[in-house]
Design an enzyme around this catalytic site. Structure first.
Site, PDB file in Angstrom:
ATOM      1  N   PRO A   1      16.063   8.025  -9.528  1.00 11.15           N
ATOM      2  CA  PRO A   1      15.299   8.254 -10.901  1.00 11.15           C
ATOM      3  C   PRO A   1      13.711   7.913 -10.766  1.00 11.15           C
ATOM      4  CG  PRO A   1      16.933   6.532 -10.959  1.00 11.15           C
ATOM      5  CD  PRO A   1      17.120   7.053  -9.832  1.00 11.15           C
TER       6      PRO A   1
ATOM      7  N   ALA B   1       7.841   5.285  -3.290  1.00 11.54           N
ATOM      8  CA  ALA B   1       7.610   4.839  -2.171  1.00 11.54           C
ATOM      9  C   ALA B   1       8.355   5.567  -1.290  1.00 11.54           C
ATOM     10  CB  ALA B   1       7.790   3.218  -2.017  1.00 11.54           C
ATOM     11  N   ALA B   2       9.807   5.776  -1.807  1.00 15.81           N
ATOM     12  CA  ALA B   2      10.819   6.684  -0.669  1.00 15.81           C
ATOM     13  C   ALA B   2      10.368   8.150  -0.485  1.00 15.81           C
ATOM     14  CB  ALA B   2      12.034   6.623  -1.624  1.00 15.81           C
TER      15      ALA B   2
ATOM     16  N   ASP C   1       8.446  -2.965  -2.370  1.00 16.88           N
ATOM     17  CA  ASP C   1       8.739  -1.616  -2.342  1.00 16.88           C
ATOM     18  C   ASP C   1       8.928  -0.796  -0.926  1.00 16.88           C
ATOM     19  OD1 ASP C   1       9.282  -1.964  -4.991  1.00 16.88           O
ATOM     20  OD2 ASP C   1       8.854   0.002  -5.785  1.00 16.88           O
TER      21      ASP C   1
HETATM   22  O1  PMV Z   1       9.270  -0.937 -11.141  1.00 13.97           O
HETATM   23  P1  PMV Z   1       9.273  -1.211  -9.515  1.00 13.97           P
HETATM   24  O2  PMV Z   1      10.249  -0.783  -9.001  1.00 13.97           O
HETATM   25  O3  PMV Z   1       7.956  -0.334  -8.976  1.00 13.97           O
HETATM   26  O4  PMV Z   1       8.908  -2.595  -9.171  1.00 13.97           O
HETATM   27  C1  PMV Z   1       8.078  -3.342  -9.739  1.00 13.97           C
HETATM   28  C2  PMV Z   1       7.996  -4.900  -9.148  1.00 13.97           C
HETATM   29  C3  PMV Z   1       6.808  -5.640  -9.416  1.00 13.97           C
HETATM   30  O5  PMV Z   1       7.116  -6.827  -9.063  1.00 13.97           O
HETATM   31  C4  PMV Z   1       6.835  -5.873 -11.003  1.00 13.97           C
HETATM   32  C5  PMV Z   1       5.462  -5.087  -9.050  1.00 13.97           C
HETATM   33  C6  PMV Z   1       5.255  -5.260  -7.652  1.00 13.97           C
HETATM   34  O6  PMV Z   1       4.260  -4.566  -7.194  1.00 13.97           O
HETATM   35  O7  PMV Z   1       6.060  -5.922  -7.002  1.00 13.97           O
END
Ligand code: PMV
Length: 315
Positions: free
Chosen positions: A101, A110-111, A152
């Protein structure tokens, strides 16, 4: 010419989102059921030298020349070419598909970067190392998120559970006893950079309070690491609930996330929390394999647009 393809999994953050941006530890695991895939077909006879990009899932069909410099697909290809010291990007068609998603906290951006970096570098005969792939995927994240922690790109490149502290070498986790998660999607897209910016503004306004919240989240992640490595899965559920309480205090939860978390608890989940930036996106619930179906159904009835049941295997 042969086609080169590569794929990369999604991910969820088990513990420590947001606090990880401020140097505290966090834990993330890959979610193998969802993936981004890139297929590169070299086109050496193309008279125009065109680099075609197709991403049917987001309605993109264009050439590299037509994309702005900072578009993630343009940026990743240019960074890859620079890393491999190519004088130009050879004519090719790159097709990207993904079942992760978008803007849901599962690492779709990132993927996609990791899949393209691997497929493209293999197609020009210079497969990039994991270290290079992770570093370049991070640089693309910087363009879009400003201050990503780096969790990520690492968990997705290495496709293993990771214990991550910003700026330190990645540590993969030994999982002594497998455990199962239900991932529930609110269906609400949430911009990581805007939630991260809001947390930053709140931190600036009350550093003492937020530093304490980050410290507690870091302690929870450290305790969770021990539990995962010792096989004390029963400790993980309460730790997830404690982390969710901290995330609420950081004001990154939402009515929809809370509804799914509550439904998971009512259906017997051992713990539940939001995962990723919050304000939308996904939540996760820890379950026994027997509970997984019932918890997934309860989360769907509470409004999730989809659920994924995933097992974190013994490593
Ligand atoms: O929403 P995502 O999966 O991109 O995760 C963000 C995670 C955070 O800690 C809020 C930001 C980060 O860069 O680690």
């Amino acid at each position: 010419m042969p086609a080169f393809s590569a794929s990369a999994p999604g991910k969820v953050i088990l513990f420590g989102e947001h606090a990880v941006v401020y140097g505290r530890p966090a834990i993330a695991v890959p979610v193998m059921q969802v993936r981004a895939k890139a297929i590169v077909n070299m086109d050496p006879r193309s008279p125009s030298g065109l680099v075609r990009l197709l991403a049917p899932g987001v309605g993109l069909e264009t050439s590299l020349d037509n994309l702005p410099e900072n578009h993630p697909l343009a940026a990743v290809l240019k960074m890859a070419a620079a890393e491999m010291k190519l004088s130009h990007i050879p004519a090719c068609t790159i097709k990207v598909t993904s079942t992760i998603p978008i803007a849901g906290g599962m690492g779709s951006g990132a993927a996609v970067s990791v899949a393209i970096l691997r497929a493209f570098s293999a197609s020009v005969g210079h497969p990039l190392s994991d270290e290079q792939v992770s570093r370049l995927a991070y640089e693309v994240e910087v363009i879009h998120h400003g201050t990503p922690s780096g969790i990520d790109n690492n968990v997705i490149t290495y496709a293993k559970p990771v214990y991550f502290v910003k700026g330190r070498a990645i540590e993969t986790l030994r999982v002594k006893q497998p455990f199962s998660l239900v991932v529930g999607d609110t269906g609400i897209q949430s911009s990581t950079s805007s939630v991260v910016n809001d947390v930053h503004t709140a931190w600036e306004a009350d550093q003492a309070k937020y530093n304490m919240l980050f410290d507690t989240a870091g302690e929870i992640a450290a305790a969770a690491r021990k539990a995962i490595e010792n096989g004390s899965v029963d400790r993980l559920g309460p730790l997830m609930d404690e982390n969710q309480a901290i995330l609420r205090k950081m004001k990154v939860s939402s009515v929809e996330l809370e509804r799914l978390i509550q439904a998971a608890h009512s259906a017997g989940a051992l713990g539940a929390k939001l995962s990723g930036a919050g304000r939308g996106g996904n939540m996760i619930a820890l379950v026994t394999p027997e509970q997984a179906g019932g918890v997934a159904k309860a989360i769907e009835e509470a409004g999730a647009v989809r659920t994924i049941v995933t097992e974190i295997p013994k490593t």
